[in-house]
Design an enzyme around this catalytic site. Structure first.
Site, mmCIF file in Angstrom:
data_model
loop_
_atom_site.group_PDB
_atom_site.id
_atom_site.type_symbol
_atom_site.label_atom_id
_atom_site.label_comp_id
_atom_site.label_asym_id
_atom_site.label_seq_id
_atom_site.Cartn_x
_atom_site.Cartn_y
_atom_site.Cartn_z
ATOM 1 N N THR A 18 0.836 -1.213 0.000
ATOM 2 C CA THR A 18 0.000 0.000 0.000
ATOM 3 C C THR A 18 0.868 1.258 0.000
ATOM 4 O O THR A 18 0.743 2.121 -0.879
ATOM 5 C CB THR A 18 -0.906 0.002 1.253
ATOM 6 O OG1 THR A 18 -1.663 -1.206 1.263
ATOM 7 C CG2 THR A 18 -1.840 1.187 1.260
ATOM 8 N N GLU A 134 8.529 10.296 9.846
ATOM 9 C CA GLU A 134 7.275 11.050 9.878
ATOM 10 C C GLU A 134 6.056 10.155 9.640
ATOM 11 O O GLU A 134 4.999 10.327 10.245
ATOM 12 C CB GLU A 134 7.321 12.158 8.808
ATOM 13 C CG GLU A 134 6.139 13.083 8.817
ATOM 14 C CD GLU A 134 6.016 13.885 10.110
ATOM 15 O OE1 GLU A 134 6.840 14.762 10.342
ATOM 16 O OE2 GLU A 134 5.083 13.596 10.892
ATOM 17 N N GLU A 195 -3.281 -2.847 9.438
ATOM 18 C CA GLU A 195 -1.995 -3.540 9.389
ATOM 19 C C GLU A 195 -2.190 -4.903 8.746
ATOM 20 O O GLU A 195 -3.318 -5.405 8.671
ATOM 21 C CB GLU A 195 -1.449 -3.728 10.811
ATOM 22 C CG GLU A 195 -1.114 -2.441 11.531
ATOM 23 C CD GLU A 195 -0.119 -1.587 10.781
ATOM 24 O OE1 GLU A 195 1.006 -2.021 10.555
ATOM 25 O OE2 GLU A 195 -0.479 -0.449 10.416
ATOM 26 N N LYS A 210 2.532 3.945 18.320
ATOM 27 C CA LYS A 210 2.574 5.373 17.970
ATOM 28 C C LYS A 210 2.723 6.232 19.230
ATOM 29 O O LYS A 210 3.417 7.242 19.215
ATOM 30 C CB LYS A 210 1.319 5.740 17.183
ATOM 31 C CG LYS A 210 1.316 5.072 15.797
ATOM 32 C CD LYS A 210 -0.051 5.075 15.178
ATOM 33 C CE LYS A 210 -0.031 4.465 13.786
ATOM 34 N NZ LYS A 210 -1.362 4.149 13.279
ATOM 35 N N GLY A 307 -3.631 4.977 4.954
ATOM 36 C CA GLY A 307 -3.957 4.892 3.533
ATOM 37 C C GLY A 307 -2.758 5.261 2.685
ATOM 38 O O GLY A 307 -1.787 5.861 3.158
HETATM 39 P P1 NDP Z 1 1.732 -3.973 2.865
HETATM 40 O O1 NDP Z 1 1.508 -5.279 3.538
HETATM 41 O O2 NDP Z 1 0.718 -3.455 1.939
HETATM 42 O O3 NDP Z 1 3.125 -4.032 2.072
HETATM 43 C C1 NDP Z 1 4.274 -4.602 2.615
HETATM 44 C C2 NDP Z 1 5.300 -4.736 1.514
HETATM 45 O O4 NDP Z 1 6.511 -5.190 2.081
HETATM 46 C C3 NDP Z 1 4.917 -5.730 0.417
HETATM 47 O O5 NDP Z 1 5.274 -5.204 -0.825
HETATM 48 C C4 NDP Z 1 5.765 -6.964 0.751
HETATM 49 O O6 NDP Z 1 6.164 -7.696 -0.391
HETATM 50 C C5 NDP Z 1 6.977 -6.322 1.350
HETATM 51 N N1 NDP Z 1 7.663 -7.205 2.287
HETATM 52 C C6 NDP Z 1 7.132 -7.812 3.378
HETATM 53 N N2 NDP Z 1 8.086 -8.547 3.992
HETATM 54 C C7 NDP Z 1 9.215 -8.381 3.277
HETATM 55 C C8 NDP Z 1 10.528 -8.894 3.387
HETATM 56 N N3 NDP Z 1 10.859 -9.734 4.351
HETATM 57 N N4 NDP Z 1 11.447 -8.518 2.475
HETATM 58 C C9 NDP Z 1 11.106 -7.691 1.447
HETATM 59 N N5 NDP Z 1 9.872 -7.174 1.288
HETATM 60 C C10 NDP Z 1 8.947 -7.528 2.191
HETATM 61 O O7 NDP Z 1 2.032 -2.913 4.049
HETATM 62 P P2 NDP Z 1 1.772 -1.355 4.051
HETATM 63 O O8 NDP Z 1 2.284 -0.746 2.822
HETATM 64 O O9 NDP Z 1 0.374 -1.092 4.460
HETATM 65 O O10 NDP Z 1 2.669 -0.909 5.305
HETATM 66 C C11 NDP Z 1 4.060 -0.813 5.204
HETATM 67 C C12 NDP Z 1 4.608 -0.151 6.469
HETATM 68 O O11 NDP Z 1 4.037 1.134 6.619
HETATM 69 C C13 NDP Z 1 4.282 -0.906 7.759
HETATM 70 O O12 NDP Z 1 5.333 -0.702 8.672
HETATM 71 C C14 NDP Z 1 3.038 -0.205 8.269
HETATM 72 O O13 NDP Z 1 2.867 -0.322 9.650
HETATM 73 C C15 NDP Z 1 3.379 1.226 7.879
HETATM 74 N N6 NDP Z 1 2.250 2.119 7.727
HETATM 75 C C16 NDP Z 1 1.178 1.773 6.960
HETATM 76 C C17 NDP Z 1 0.150 2.647 6.780
HETATM 77 C C18 NDP Z 1 -1.059 2.306 5.958
HETATM 78 O O14 NDP Z 1 -2.001 3.113 5.941
HETATM 79 N N7 NDP Z 1 -1.099 1.179 5.274
HETATM 80 C C19 NDP Z 1 0.163 3.984 7.415
HETATM 81 C C20 NDP Z 1 1.362 4.263 8.166
HETATM 82 C C21 NDP Z 1 2.349 3.359 8.321
HETATM 83 P P3 NDP Z 1 5.103 -8.454 -1.355
HETATM 84 O O15 NDP Z 1 4.320 -7.335 -1.981
HETATM 85 O O16 NDP Z 1 5.918 -9.196 -2.311
HETATM 86 O O17 NDP Z 1 4.266 -9.298 -0.446
HETATM 87 N N1 HSE Z 2 -3.045 0.468 10.544
HETATM 88 C C1 HSE Z 2 -2.732 1.819 10.812
HETATM 89 C C2 HSE Z 2 -4.010 2.580 11.108
HETATM 90 C C3 HSE Z 2 -2.034 2.430 9.631
HETATM 91 O O1 HSE Z 2 -5.096 2.056 10.850
HETATM 92 O O2 HSE Z 2 -3.926 3.693 11.615
HETATM 93 C C4 HSE Z 2 -1.519 3.814 9.875
HETATM 94 O O3 HSE Z 2 -0.451 3.799 10.755
#
Ligand code: NDP
Ligand code: HSE
Length: 434
Positions: A18, A134, A195, A210, A307
C-alpha cells in the site's frame, strides 16, 4: 556531468505494498513539483519485495525488483533506504545493516521504532546517520516534525491522540451507520488502512506503538514499550456507544501521554469524551492529536491517519528533507532528535480517572444498593446512576458514572461486584477524559 545529474539521489525501496506503491506514484506524478521545490531528484534504483511474481497496483520495471535486501544495501549509488515492509524481522536487521553502511533511512515502521527503539537509535548514532520517521505516526499529519521542531520551546504537559485510522473508522461506522464491527473492519482492510495483521489495530498495539514514538519526542523520555497500558476496542459494544451518546459522550480509542504528579502516564484505551470535545468530531480514517504545550497552549493536529497517499506524502517529505541535506554536503545527525532524561513511568494502578461502568445484573431488589456500597467501600464516589431497559430478559444494564477514582481501587471493587450472584457478565469499563 550535467548539474541535474549531480542532484540525483539514489533510493532503495523495501516494500511495494500500500505505502510503497503510493511512494512510487508520488515520485512519478509529482516529479517536477518535487525537484522544483527541493533542487534534488529522487531516483528509485531498486525495490525489494517478498514475492517478485505478485501482481502489483503500480507498474515498475521488472529489473528493479529483487527479494534480497543485500542488493540494495551494497549498491553504492543508493543513499537512502526506505523501509516500507513492516514488522520487526527482518526490518530490524536490514535497517541495522543499512545504517552501519552509512545509508540514510526513512521508515514508516512504528512497531520497530517502538519495540526496538534503542537498538535502532544506537545504530543510527554509531553511524552518524539520520532516520526519517514522519510516516510512522498519523499518516499524513506532520506531527513528528511539529514535536521535533515546531514545539521545541515548549514543555508538553499532555497529548491525547486518535492515532489509529482503522479503529476510528470502525467506531465511527458503528456509531453513525450502525455498522457491524467485522463488516467495518473488512472495509478498512480493503481501503488499505489496516496492518497486515489487523489484530494489532484492534487490540490497541498499533496505537501503543505510535504513543511510544510520540511520547519519546513530546516528553524527552525513553519509553519502555512494556510499560504502556494497552486496551483495544474489541469489547466496545453498539449498546455502549448508544448509552454514551445519550449521556453526552463519544467513544474513541485514545493514545494518552500525560505528565502527572505520579509520573508519566502512558495509556491506550477506549475513552469517553464529551460530545463538544474536538476529538469527538474526528470520524472515519481521520486521526487527530490534541497537544498542550506550556508556551503555545492548546494545539490540534488533524488529517488522514492511514492509507496509500497520506502515508506516502509523509514518507516523501522525509526523503526530500534527507536528500536536500545530502545534496548540501551530508549534514550528519548523531542521535534521536530528542535527548532522553530518566523519567518515572506511572504504573496503571496509580492513575486517576472518571469511569463509565455498565453492570449487567439481574433485576432484583437490593442489587443497586450492594453495587453502590461496594464502590463506596473502595473509595469510589458515584456521580450518576442510570438504569436502562433490558435487552435480553435475563439482565438489566445499570450504568454508573463515577467521580475521579484510582484505577487500583476500581479494580478491587469490580473484582468483588463481578462475583455477585446477580452479576450476569463482567462489568464494562470505559475511562472518561475531559
Ligand atoms: P503492505 O503489507 O501493503 O506491504 C508490505 C510490503 O513489504 C509488500 O510489498 C511486501 O512484499 C513487502 N515485504 C514484506 N516482507 C518483506 C521482506 N521480508 N522482504 C522484502 N519485502 C517484504 O504494508 P503497508 O504498505 O500497508 O505498510 C508498510 C509499512 O508502513 C508498515 O510498517 C506499516 O505499519 C506502515 N504504515 C502503513 C500505513 C497504511 O495506511 N497502510 C500507514 C502508516 C504506516 P510483497 O508485496 O511481495 O508481499
Ligand atoms: N493500521 C494503521 C491505522 C495504519 O489504521 O492507523 C496507519 O499507521
Amino acid at each position: 556531468m550535467s548539474p541535474l545529474r549531480l542532484n540525483k539521489i539514489g533510493i532503495g525501496l523495501i516494500g511495494l505494498g500500500t505505502v510503497g506503491s503510493g511512494v512510487v506514484n508520488v515520485l512519478r506524478e509529482n516529479k517536477k513539483l518535487l525537484s522544483d521545490r527541493s533542487g534534488v531528484e529522487l531516483e528509485i534504483r531498486r525495490i525489494c519485495v517478498k514475492d517478485i511474481s505478485k501482481l502489483r497496483a503500480v507498474k515498475v520495471p521488472r529489473s528493479f525488483l529483487c527479494t534480497d535486501p543485500e542488493l540494495l544495501l551494497k549498491d553504492p549509488s543508493i543513499s537512502i533506504v526506505v523501509e516500507l515492509a513492516g514488522g520487526i524481522h527482518p526490518a530490524k536487521e536490514i535497517l541495522q545493516k543499512a545504517l552501519a553502511r552509512g545509508k540514510y533511512v526513512v521508515t514508516a515502521n512504528k512497531a520497530l521504532l517502538a519495540q526496538e527503539s534503542e537498538v535502532i537509535w544506537e545504530a543510527a548514532t554509531r553511524a552518524g546517520v539520520e532516520i526519517g520517521f514522519e510516516a510512522s505516526v498519523c499518516g499524513g499529519i506532520p506531527i513528528i516534525q511539529a514535536l521535533k521542531e515546531g514545539l521545541v520551546s515548549n514543555k508538553i504537559s499532555h497529548f491525547l491522540g486518535i492515532v489509529n485510522g482503522t479503529c476510528n473508522y470502525i467506531l465511527s461506522s458503528m456509531s453513525s451507520a450502525g455498522a457491524d464491527f467485522h463488516a467495518a473492519l473488512k472495509t478498512a482492510q480493503k481501503k488499505g488502512y489496516a496492518e497486515k495483521n489487523p489484530t494489532l489495530d484492534i487490540d490497541g498495539t498499533d496505537s501503543a506503538h505510535k504513543l511510544a514514538v510520540l511520547a519519546r519526542l513530546a516528553f524527552g523520555a525513553k519509553i519502555p514499550f512494556e510499560k504502556i497500558h494497552i486496551e483495544g476496542i474489541q469489547k466496545i459494544s453498539a449498546a455502549d456507544i448508544e448509552y454514551a451518546r445519550e449521556l453526552g459522550y463519544a467513544i474513541k480509542l485514545l493514545a494518552i501521554g500525560k505528565r502527572s504528579a505520579r509520573g508519566l502516564e502512558l495509556r491506550v484505551h477506549p475513552t469517553m469524551l464529551p460530545l463538544d470535545h474536538p476529538l469527538s468530531h474526528v470520524h472515519g480514517v481521520y486521526n487527530a492529536v490534541f497537544v498542550r504545550g506550556d508556551r503555545v497552549d492548546d494545539l490540534l493536529f488533524y488529517g488522514r491517519g492511514a492509507g496509500m497517499y497520506p502515508t506516502a506524502s509523509a514518507v516523501v517529505s522525509d526523503m526530500i528533507a534527507i536528500a536536500k541535506k545530502i545534496h548540501a554536503g551530508g549534514a550528519k545527525a548523531s542521535a534521536h532528535p530528542m535527548p532522553a532524561v530518566p523519567t518515572k513511568i506511572c504504573p496503571m494502578d496509580e492513575t486517576v480517572c472518571k469511569y463509565y461502568l455498565r453492570f449487567q445484573v439481574a433485576d432484583k431488589p437490593g442489587v443497586l444498593g450492594r453495587i453502590a456500597q461496594t464502590l463506596g467501600k473502595n473509595r469510589i464516589s458515584i456521580l450518576s446512576v442510570h438504569q436502562k431497559e433490558s435487552r435480553d430478559a435475563k439482565s438489566v444494564p445499570v450504568i454508573i458514572l463515577t467521580y475521579e477514582a484510582k484505577e487500583k481501587d476500581l479494580r478491587k471493587a469490580l473484582s468483588q461486584i463481578d462475583h455477585f450472584p446477580e452479576s450476569c457478565e463482567n462489568t464494562a469499563v470505559i475511562r472518561v477524559e475531559k
